[in-house]
Design a protein around this motif. Structure first.
Motif, PDB file in Angstrom:
ATOM      1  N   LEU A   3       0.829  -1.207  -0.017  1.00 50.13           N
ATOM      2  CA  LEU A   3      -0.004   0.108   0.106  1.00 50.13           C
ATOM      3  C   LEU A   3       0.775   1.130  -0.121  1.00 50.13           C
ATOM      4  N   GLY A   4       0.395   2.125  -0.885  1.00 50.66           N
ATOM      5  CA  GLY A   4       1.173   3.600  -1.031  1.00 50.66           C
ATOM      6  C   GLY A   4       2.432   2.908  -1.841  1.00 50.66           C
ATOM      7  N   CYS A   5       2.472   2.232  -2.725  1.00 51.59           N
ATOM      8  CA  CYS A   5       3.602   1.451  -3.060  1.00 51.59           C
ATOM      9  C   CYS A   5       4.654   2.452  -3.824  1.00 51.59           C
ATOM     10  N   GLY A  21       6.523   0.745  -6.548  1.00 50.13           N
ATOM     11  CA  GLY A  21       6.288  -0.692  -6.392  1.00 50.13           C
ATOM     12  C   GLY A  21       7.701  -1.649  -6.238  1.00 50.13           C
ATOM     13  N   GLU A  22       8.656  -0.933  -5.572  1.00 54.01           N
ATOM     14  CA  GLU A  22       9.747  -1.732  -5.259  1.00 54.01           C
ATOM     15  C   GLU A  22       9.557  -3.086  -4.502  1.00 54.01           C
ATOM     16  N   TYR A  23       8.660  -3.198  -3.584  1.00 52.66           N
ATOM     17  CA  TYR A  23       8.132  -4.219  -2.618  1.00 52.66           C
ATOM     18  C   TYR A  23       7.532  -5.311  -3.560  1.00 52.66           C
ATOM     19  N   VAL A  36      -0.660  -0.742  -4.634  1.00 54.42           N
ATOM     20  CA  VAL A  36      -1.695   0.144  -4.678  1.00 54.42           C
ATOM     21  C   VAL A  36      -1.167   1.645  -4.232  1.00 54.42           C
ATOM     22  N   ASP A  37      -1.524   2.435  -5.270  1.00 48.88           N
ATOM     23  CA  ASP A  37      -1.236   3.807  -5.065  1.00 48.88           C
ATOM     24  C   ASP A  37      -2.311   4.782  -5.856  1.00 48.88           C
ATOM     25  N   ILE A  38      -2.231   5.966  -5.421  1.00 53.56           N
ATOM     26  CA  ILE A  38      -3.294   6.995  -6.115  1.00 53.56           C
ATOM     27  C   ILE A  38      -2.257   7.477  -7.320  1.00 53.56           C
ATOM     28  N   LYS A  39      -1.000   7.458  -7.197  1.00 51.84           N
ATOM     29  CA  LYS A  39      -0.187   8.158  -8.265  1.00 51.84           C
ATOM     30  C   LYS A  39       0.238   7.442  -9.215  1.00 51.84           C
ATOM     31  N   GLY A  40      -0.415   7.691 -10.626  1.00 54.77           N
ATOM     32  CA  GLY A  40      -0.235   6.791 -11.808  1.00 54.77           C
ATOM     33  C   GLY A  40       1.071   6.847 -12.309  1.00 54.77           C
ATOM     34  N   ALA A  41       1.533   7.927 -12.257  1.00 58.07           N
ATOM     35  CA  ALA A  41       3.217   8.310 -12.615  1.00 58.07           C
ATOM     36  C   ALA A  41       4.283   7.417 -11.842  1.00 58.07           C
ATOM     37  N   ARG A  42       3.824   7.043 -10.701  1.00 54.74           N
ATOM     38  CA  ARG A  42       4.811   6.292  -9.828  1.00 54.74           C
ATOM     39  C   ARG A  42       4.630   4.926 -10.186  1.00 54.74           C
ATOM     40  N   ILE A  43       3.477   4.453 -10.226  1.00 53.18           N
ATOM     41  CA  ILE A  43       3.189   3.136 -10.482  1.00 53.18           C
ATOM     42  C   ILE A  43       3.419   2.712 -11.787  1.00 53.18           C
ATOM     43  N   ARG A  50      -4.361   1.158  -9.211  1.00 56.16           N
ATOM     44  CA  ARG A  50      -4.307   2.776  -9.235  1.00 56.16           C
ATOM     45  C   ARG A  50      -5.703   3.288  -8.279  1.00 56.16           C
ATOM     46  N   THR A  51      -5.665   3.671  -6.968  1.00 52.41           N
ATOM     47  CA  THR A  51      -6.891   3.984  -6.407  1.00 52.41           C
ATOM     48  C   THR A  51      -6.546   4.521  -5.172  1.00 52.41           C
ATOM     49  N   ASN A  52      -7.667   5.077  -4.519  1.00 48.19           N
ATOM     50  CA  ASN A  52      -7.412   5.541  -3.072  1.00 48.19           C
ATOM     51  C   ASN A  52      -7.540   4.450  -2.179  1.00 48.19           C
ATOM     52  N   ILE A  53      -6.494   4.376  -1.174  1.00 49.93           N
ATOM     53  CA  ILE A  53      -6.751   3.226  -0.173  1.00 49.93           C
ATOM     54  C   ILE A  53      -7.923   3.415   0.465  1.00 49.93           C
ATOM     55  N   ASP A  54      -8.598   4.445   0.608  1.00 48.76           N
ATOM     56  CA  ASP A  54      -9.630   4.716   1.593  1.00 48.76           C
ATOM     57  C   ASP A  54     -10.713   3.730   1.019  1.00 48.76           C
ATOM     58  N   ILE A  55     -10.601   3.298  -0.065  1.00 52.03           N
ATOM     59  CA  ILE A  55     -11.785   2.257  -0.828  1.00 52.03           C
ATOM     60  C   ILE A  55     -11.220   1.032  -1.197  1.00 52.03           C
ATOM     61  N   PRO A  75       5.593   0.274   2.990  1.00 51.12           N
ATOM     62  CA  PRO A  75       7.032   0.859   3.111  1.00 51.12           C
ATOM     63  C   PRO A  75       6.649   2.543   2.975  1.00 51.12           C
ATOM     64  N   PHE A  76       7.318   3.164   4.082  1.00 52.90           N
ATOM     65  CA  PHE A  76       7.640   4.737   4.041  1.00 52.90           C
ATOM     66  C   PHE A  76       6.409   5.465   3.772  1.00 52.90           C
ATOM     67  N   PRO A  77       5.356   5.037   4.363  1.00 52.71           N
ATOM     68  CA  PRO A  77       4.227   6.029   4.309  1.00 52.71           C
ATOM     69  C   PRO A  77       4.322   7.349   4.749  1.00 52.71           C
ATOM     70  N   ASP A  78       3.862   8.328   4.483  1.00 49.14           N
ATOM     71  CA  ASP A  78       3.758   9.714   4.983  1.00 49.14           C
ATOM     72  C   ASP A  78       3.173   9.449   6.603  1.00 49.14           C
ATOM     73  N   PRO A  79       4.008  10.018   7.474  1.00 52.18           N
ATOM     74  CA  PRO A  79       3.877   9.804   8.915  1.00 52.18           C
ATOM     75  C   PRO A  79       2.548  10.692   9.386  1.00 52.18           C
ATOM     76  N   PHE A 111      12.434   3.844  -3.283  1.00 49.35           N
ATOM     77  CA  PHE A 111      12.750   5.094  -3.665  1.00 49.35           C
ATOM     78  C   PHE A 111      12.974   6.209  -2.429  1.00 49.35           C
ATOM     79  N   TYR A 112      11.832   6.215  -1.593  1.00 47.69           N
ATOM     80  CA  TYR A 112      11.858   7.076  -0.535  1.00 47.69           C
ATOM     81  C   TYR A 112      13.009   6.776   0.574  1.00 47.69           C
ATOM     82  N   GLU A 113      13.059   5.364   0.762  1.00 47.29           N
ATOM     83  CA  GLU A 113      14.092   4.725   1.754  1.00 47.29           C
ATOM     84  C   GLU A 113      15.486   5.167   1.243  1.00 47.29           C
ATOM     85  N   GLN A 114      15.830   5.062  -0.044  1.00 49.85           N
ATOM     86  CA  GLN A 114      16.975   5.454  -0.687  1.00 49.85           C
ATOM     87  C   GLN A 114      17.468   6.584  -0.212  1.00 49.85           C
TER      88      GLN A 114
HETATM   89  C1  LIG Z   1       6.118   8.702   1.027  1.00 50.22           C
HETATM   90  S1  LIG Z   1       5.399   7.820  -0.460  1.00 50.22           S
HETATM   91  C2  LIG Z   1       6.124   6.333  -0.390  1.00 50.22           C
HETATM   92  C3  LIG Z   1       6.143   5.619  -1.595  1.00 50.22           C
HETATM   93  C4  LIG Z   1       6.873   4.184  -1.555  1.00 50.22           C
HETATM   94  N1  LIG Z   1       6.435   3.373  -0.749  1.00 50.22           N
HETATM   95  C5  LIG Z   1       8.480   4.507  -1.461  1.00 50.22           C
HETATM   96  O1  LIG Z   1       8.822   3.890  -0.217  1.00 50.22           O
HETATM   97  O2  LIG Z   1       9.131   4.728  -2.299  1.00 50.22           O
HETATM   98  C6  LIG Z   1       3.879   7.561   0.034  1.00 50.22           C
HETATM   99  C7  LIG Z   1       3.094   7.001  -1.161  1.00 50.22           C
HETATM  100  O3  LIG Z   1       1.678   6.727  -0.664  1.00 50.22           O
HETATM  101  C8  LIG Z   1       0.746   7.100  -1.698  1.00 50.22           C
HETATM  102  N2  LIG Z   1      -0.708   7.362  -0.931  1.00 50.22           N
HETATM  103  C9  LIG Z   1      -0.475   7.952   0.199  1.00 50.22           C
HETATM  104  N3  LIG Z   1      -1.759   7.891   0.718  1.00 50.22           N
HETATM  105  C10 LIG Z   1      -2.582   7.053  -0.038  1.00 50.22           C
HETATM  106  C11 LIG Z   1      -4.040   6.884  -0.130  1.00 50.22           C
HETATM  107  N4  LIG Z   1      -4.776   7.313   0.814  1.00 50.22           N
HETATM  108  N5  LIG Z   1      -4.267   6.185  -1.343  1.00 50.22           N
HETATM  109  C12 LIG Z   1      -3.596   5.873  -2.336  1.00 50.22           C
HETATM  110  N6  LIG Z   1      -2.172   6.093  -2.093  1.00 50.22           N
HETATM  111  C13 LIG Z   1      -1.798   6.828  -1.236  1.00 50.22           C
HETATM  112  C14 LIG Z   1       1.367   8.540  -2.347  1.00 50.22           C
HETATM  113  O4  LIG Z   1       0.672   8.576  -3.489  1.00 50.22           O
HETATM  114  C15 LIG Z   1       2.819   8.057  -2.321  1.00 50.22           C
HETATM  115  O5  LIG Z   1       3.026   7.371  -3.511  1.00 50.22           O
END
Ligand SMILES: C[S@@+](CC[C@H](N)C(=O)[O-])C[C@H]1O[C@@H](n2cnc3c(N)ncnc32)[C@H](O)[C@@H]1O
Length: 233
Positions: free
Chosen positions: A51-53, A56-58, A74-81, A100-105, A121-125, A199-202
């Motif tokens: 989730l929040g992939c 998609g390295e994992y 799963v991620d909302i951002k197509g350019a990353r996926i 590609r969707t919102n994890i809320d659903i 992996p590495f979600p926004d805190p 990507f973020y971990e690096q």
């Molecule tokens: C900080 S980035 C980490 C990306 C990746 N896991 C990494 O470690 O490189 C967080 C990712 O979570 C996705 N994200 C956050 N909340 C989301 C949500 N509710 N639905 C879908 N994607 C979400 C963002 O679009 C973003 O790509």
């Protein structure tokens, strides 16, 4: 030449391993559930989500390591996926898909008890917005629907705040911890799975930050508690 976001959006529409489902498709939810439950018609292997992939390295790395399991990023951002999906297509990784969707659903795409593990992996805190925190009680409730009982959640983070919050939510809900470390690369630098780098971990590693990892069993319950406020969901 590097592709623009618009070029990636156009290309990704034709990828056989990407499903794009914004909020508006919710009306067709039964159809979607059927479709995604049959993502891998060739087998009934365990299904694992990232989730929040991001790129998609994992998803791709675990798919290479475990050909007998299926993986969905799963991620909302197509350019990353795009990056992970393209890589999977080039390598003919037929145990990989992206949503590609919102994890809320997320519950609208999988039938109950379908998923065996979830990697985050590495979600926004989301320090100020508990509701957006992908490990909050609200999201745990969603995950509990689609996970098997005692399915595993894996969280990797650079954030002390999120690591501590996760430990508190585990404690508040009496979940059993499988494994944890507050300095992954000091203690487990040869672990093939835990050292898959996103990507973020690096970026955090380049800044000299310590990487934390925790995994736990999500036991199915009626109610899940937030650690601080005690609000139940
Ligand atoms: C900080 S980035 C980490 C990306 C990746 N896991 C990494 O470690 O490189 C967080 C990712 O979570 C996705 N994200 C956050 N909340 C989301 C949500 N509710 N639905 C879908 N994607 C979400 C963002 O679009 C973003 O790509």
């Amino acid at each position: 030449m590097r592709k623009t976001k618009l070029q990636k959006f156009k290309e990704i529409e034709k990828f056989s391993n990407v499903f794009q489902c914004p909020y508006t498709v919710l009306k067709k939810k039964i159809k979607i559930k059927n479709k995604l439950s049959n993502l891998f018609p060739q087998n009934d292997n365990p299904l694992i989500l990232e989730l929040g992939c991001g790129k998609g390295e994992y998803t791709t790395n675990l798919a290479r390591l475990f050909p007998n399991k299926n993986f969905v990023g799963v991620d909302i951002k197509g350019a990353r996926i795009y990056s992970g999906a393209k890589q999977a297509l080039m390598e003919h990784l037929n145990n990989v898909a992206f949503l590609r969707t919102n994890i809320d659903i997320i519950n609208h795409f999988f039938i109950q008890n379908k998923i065996s593990e979830i990697w985050i992996p590495f979600p926004d805190p989301q320090i100020k917005k508990i509701n957006k925190r992908l490990i909050s009680a609200r999201f745990i409730k969603y995950y509990s629907n689609i996970l098997i009982n005692n399915g595993i959640i894996h969280l990797k983070t650079d954030s002390d705040f999120l690591f501590n919050y996760t430990r508190k939510i585990i404690e508040a809900n009496n979940f059993r911890i499988l494994f944890q470390t507050n300095d992954l690369y000091k203690n487990y630098q040869t672990d093939k799975i835990l050292t898959i780098k996103t990507f973020y971990e690096q970026q955090w590693l380049n800044k000299g930050l310590k990487i934390k990892y925790i995994s736990f069993f999500l036991q199915k319950k009626e109610i899940y508690f937030e650690p601080k406020s005690g609000i139940d969901i």
